[in-house]
Design a protein around this motif. Structure first.
Motif, PDB file in Angstrom:
ATOM      1  N   ALA A 127      -6.919   2.077  -4.273  1.00 17.27           N
ATOM      2  CA  ALA A 127      -7.840   2.633  -2.930  1.00 17.27           C
ATOM      3  C   ALA A 127      -7.772   1.559  -2.420  1.00 17.27           C
ATOM      4  O   ALA A 127      -8.364   0.469  -1.140  1.00 17.27           O
ATOM      5  CB  ALA A 127      -8.367   3.172  -3.462  1.00 17.27           C
ATOM      6  N   ALA A 128      -7.806   0.345  -3.740  1.00 11.36           N
ATOM      7  CA  ALA A 128      -8.410  -0.462  -3.181  1.00 11.36           C
ATOM      8  C   ALA A 128      -7.782  -2.001  -1.928  1.00 11.36           C
ATOM      9  O   ALA A 128      -7.568  -2.295  -0.721  1.00 11.36           O
ATOM     10  CB  ALA A 128      -8.840  -2.438  -4.321  1.00 11.36           C
ATOM     11  N   VAL A 129      -6.540  -1.751  -2.377  1.00 12.05           N
ATOM     12  CA  VAL A 129      -5.650  -2.067  -2.127  1.00 12.05           C
ATOM     13  C   VAL A 129      -4.897  -1.653   0.492  1.00 12.05           C
ATOM     14  O   VAL A 129      -4.567  -2.148   0.858  1.00 12.05           O
ATOM     15  CB  VAL A 129      -4.269  -1.943  -2.029  1.00 12.05           C
ATOM     16  N   HIS A 130      -5.318  -0.255   0.234  1.00 14.76           N
ATOM     17  CA  HIS A 130      -5.245   0.636   1.103  1.00 14.76           C
ATOM     18  C   HIS A 130      -6.690   0.311   2.012  1.00 14.76           C
ATOM     19  O   HIS A 130      -6.385  -0.311   3.266  1.00 14.76           O
ATOM     20  CB  HIS A 130      -6.039   1.847   1.036  1.00 14.76           C
ATOM     21  N   ASP A 131      -7.668  -0.268   1.577  1.00 15.46           N
ATOM     22  CA  ASP A 131      -8.999  -0.973   2.136  1.00 15.46           C
ATOM     23  C   ASP A 131      -8.388  -2.194   2.197  1.00 15.46           C
ATOM     24  O   ASP A 131      -9.302  -2.731   3.725  1.00 15.46           O
ATOM     25  CB  ASP A 131     -10.068  -0.487   0.991  1.00 15.46           C
ATOM     26  N   CYS A 132      -7.871  -3.002   1.560  1.00 21.27           N
ATOM     27  CA  CYS A 132      -7.636  -4.495   1.958  1.00 21.27           C
ATOM     28  C   CYS A 132      -6.564  -4.762   3.521  1.00 21.27           C
ATOM     29  O   CYS A 132      -7.226  -5.487   3.841  1.00 21.27           O
ATOM     30  CB  CYS A 132      -6.455  -5.213   1.052  1.00 21.27           C
ATOM     31  N   VAL A 133      -5.629  -3.615   3.677  1.00 23.01           N
ATOM     32  CA  VAL A 133      -5.252  -3.322   5.096  1.00 23.01           C
ATOM     33  C   VAL A 133      -5.466  -3.280   6.374  1.00 23.01           C
ATOM     34  O   VAL A 133      -5.532  -4.264   6.573  1.00 23.01           O
ATOM     35  CB  VAL A 133      -4.175  -2.834   4.747  1.00 23.01           C
ATOM     36  N   SER A 159       0.894  -0.936   0.006  1.00 24.17           N
ATOM     37  CA  SER A 159      -0.048   0.107   0.153  1.00 24.17           C
ATOM     38  C   SER A 159       0.775   1.066  -0.139  1.00 24.17           C
ATOM     39  O   SER A 159       0.483   2.576  -0.455  1.00 24.17           O
ATOM     40  CB  SER A 159      -0.685   0.131   1.053  1.00 24.17           C
ATOM     41  N   ARG A 160       1.494   0.654   0.438  1.00 17.73           N
ATOM     42  CA  ARG A 160       3.016   2.159   0.720  1.00 17.73           C
ATOM     43  C   ARG A 160       3.950   2.577  -0.978  1.00 17.73           C
ATOM     44  O   ARG A 160       4.210   3.548  -0.981  1.00 17.73           O
ATOM     45  CB  ARG A 160       3.997   2.271   1.408  1.00 17.73           C
ATOM     46  N   ALA A 161       3.735   1.745  -2.121  1.00 18.19           N
ATOM     47  CA  ALA A 161       3.946   1.929  -3.392  1.00 18.19           C
ATOM     48  C   ALA A 161       2.701   2.050  -4.143  1.00 18.19           C
ATOM     49  O   ALA A 161       3.565   1.917  -5.362  1.00 18.19           O
ATOM     50  CB  ALA A 161       4.841   0.702  -3.352  1.00 18.19           C
ATOM     51  N   ALA A 162       1.593   1.901  -3.530  1.00 18.36           N
ATOM     52  CA  ALA A 162       0.883   1.652  -4.891  1.00 18.36           C
ATOM     53  C   ALA A 162      -0.421   2.359  -4.756  1.00 18.36           C
ATOM     54  O   ALA A 162      -0.690   3.223  -2.845  1.00 18.36           O
ATOM     55  CB  ALA A 162       0.372   0.432  -5.088  1.00 18.36           C
ATOM     56  N   ALA A 163      -1.053   2.910  -5.039  1.00 18.00           N
ATOM     57  CA  ALA A 163      -1.894   4.070  -4.917  1.00 18.00           C
ATOM     58  C   ALA A 163      -3.133   3.676  -5.512  1.00 18.00           C
ATOM     59  O   ALA A 163      -4.407   4.276  -4.773  1.00 18.00           O
ATOM     60  CB  ALA A 163      -1.961   5.261  -6.180  1.00 18.00           C
ATOM     61  N   GLY A 185     -13.030  -6.815  -2.984  1.00 19.00           N
ATOM     62  CA  GLY A 185     -12.510  -5.754  -3.266  1.00 19.00           C
ATOM     63  C   GLY A 185     -11.239  -4.929  -4.210  1.00 19.00           C
ATOM     64  O   GLY A 185     -11.832  -4.233  -5.700  1.00 19.00           O
ATOM     65  N   ILE A 186     -10.254  -6.209  -3.761  1.00 21.83           N
ATOM     66  CA  ILE A 186      -9.241  -6.079  -5.340  1.00 21.83           C
ATOM     67  C   ILE A 186     -10.582  -6.306  -6.094  1.00 21.83           C
ATOM     68  O   ILE A 186      -9.804  -6.420  -7.642  1.00 21.83           O
ATOM     69  CB  ILE A 186      -8.226  -7.276  -4.764  1.00 21.83           C
TER      70      ILE A 186
END
Length: 202
Positions: A102-108, A96-100, A162-163
């Protein structure tokens, strides 16, 4: 290049130690030699899960500690699932720190919630060591564990939904889906073993 190899090796070692510490937190009596009966109990219990092969492979190594105790087995299964979830959450956090996306951020966030639910479940089971199966307190506390483990599985499914819907096709999407699907299998198995313990007691 050398620095990258060092960092990769360090992260690998840290992950192994982290998983060992999580599973070690599931308290068992001193280990005794594994018997066929102990393994048969694991195998029979795992047959009630959706992924019996994954279940048996991940838990058979602890058969001598579990013996034929469904409470120990439920705690172990949650501990193993918790370790996988934490490992995956660490991977997603770095991504998530390397990609923008939103789905990854939500997944975290989703997997983090699942981790908290499993922590609560494990803590509840530890506090139930002296509860008599079938007693009102036992049923109430087991219903909490069942609810939390079910919620953990739902959180993980929300992550993959989400992903699947929002992330662009590619290697990263495939890797995320595979990692979370792996956690879901372990959480599903743990929930099934928790349900067996709740229904049958010790």
């Amino acid at each position: 290049m050398a620095r990258q190899l060092y960092t990769t090796a360090f992260l690998h070692l840290a992950t192994i130690l982290f998983i060992f510490r999580t599973i070690s937190a599931v308290r068992f009596p001193p280990a005794t030699p594994t018997t066929t009966t102990d393994l048969d109990f694991i195998r029979t219990s795992c047959n009630a899960t959706l992924y019996p092969d994954v279940c048996f492979t991940s838990l058979a190594g602890y058969a001598s500690a579990v013996q034929d105790n469904p409470a120990r087995l439920a705690k172990l299964a949650i501990g193993v699932s918790l370790s996988r979830a934490k490992h995956t959450m660490s991977y997603l956090s770095k991504l998530s720190r390397a990609a923008a996306s939103a789905a990854v951020h939500d997944c975290v966030s989703n997997v983090g919630d699942a981790v908290e639910q499993m922590h609560g479940s494990l803590q509840q089971l530890r506090e139930m060591n002296h509860r008599r199966p079938g007693a009102p307190d036992f049923r109430f506390q087991m219903s909490n564990v069942q609810t939390w483990m079910s919620a953990a599985l739902t959180d993980e499914e929300t992550c993959t939904d989400g992903i699947t819907e929002e992330m662009e096709e590619g290697e990263t999407k495939t890797a995320v889906c595979e990692r979370v699907a792996d956690v879901k299998r372990f959480t599903s198995n743990a929930l099934a073993l928790v349900n067996t313990y709740a229904n049958n007691g010790a």
